[in-house]
Design an enzyme around this catalytic site. Sequence first.
Site, PDB file in Angstrom:
ATOM      1  N   VAL A  19       0.854  -1.190   0.000  1.00 55.53           N
ATOM      2  CA  VAL A  19       0.000   0.000   0.000  1.00 55.53           C
ATOM      3  C   VAL A  19       0.889   1.240   0.000  1.00 55.53           C
ATOM      4  CG1 VAL A  19      -1.954  -1.104   1.140  1.00 55.53           C
ATOM      5  CG2 VAL A  19      -0.197  -0.037   2.523  1.00 55.53           C
ATOM      6  N   CYS A  20       0.331   2.330  -0.493  1.00 55.85           N
ATOM      7  CA  CYS A  20       1.070   3.598  -0.513  1.00 55.85           C
ATOM      8  C   CYS A  20       1.358   4.027   0.922  1.00 55.85           C
ATOM      9  CB  CYS A  20       0.254   4.673  -1.227  1.00 55.85           C
ATOM     10  SG  CYS A  20       0.149   4.389  -3.003  1.00 55.85           S
ATOM     11  N   PRO A  21       2.501   4.596   1.218  1.00 57.56           N
ATOM     12  CA  PRO A  21       3.553   5.029   0.309  1.00 57.56           C
ATOM     13  C   PRO A  21       4.600   3.951   0.008  1.00 57.56           C
ATOM     14  CG  PRO A  21       4.110   5.778   2.491  1.00 57.56           C
ATOM     15  CD  PRO A  21       2.784   5.052   2.602  1.00 57.56           C
ATOM     16  N   MET A  22       4.436   2.751   0.530  1.00 58.54           N
ATOM     17  CA  MET A  22       5.443   1.708   0.314  1.00 58.54           C
ATOM     18  C   MET A  22       5.538   1.285  -1.149  1.00 58.54           C
ATOM     19  SD  MET A  22       7.155   1.362   2.946  1.00 58.54           S
ATOM     20  CE  MET A  22       8.159   0.027   2.342  1.00 58.54           C
ATOM     21  N   THR A  23       4.483   1.503  -1.921  1.00 54.79           N
ATOM     22  CA  THR A  23       4.535   1.111  -3.325  1.00 54.79           C
ATOM     23  C   THR A  23       5.686   1.828  -4.027  1.00 54.79           C
ATOM     24  OG1 THR A  23       2.827   2.759  -3.783  1.00 54.79           O
ATOM     25  CG2 THR A  23       2.117   0.461  -3.572  1.00 54.79           C
TER      26      THR A  23
END
Length: 78
Positions: A13-17
């Site tokens: 999930v964002c921001p890990m993407t």
Amino acid sequence: MSADAVIDITADVCPMTFVRVKLALERLPSGAVLDVRLNAGEPLRNVPRSAQAEGHAIVSLAPESDGSSIHRLVIRRA
């Protein structure tokens, strides 16, 4: 065009993407190609934009198959 590396961020999930994409790009030499598998929605909006903002080129962006929520993003490292 064959990719130099492939990364699947469909489980993130964002921001890990973008963090995962950025780290993958940093491991590649300039001009190398990264194939990213990502979900529609926020990752699809943010990852290509963030990659371009860092100077990388978007080679292609398309659904994996007709009607699929999974997309393939191909990035050439700056």
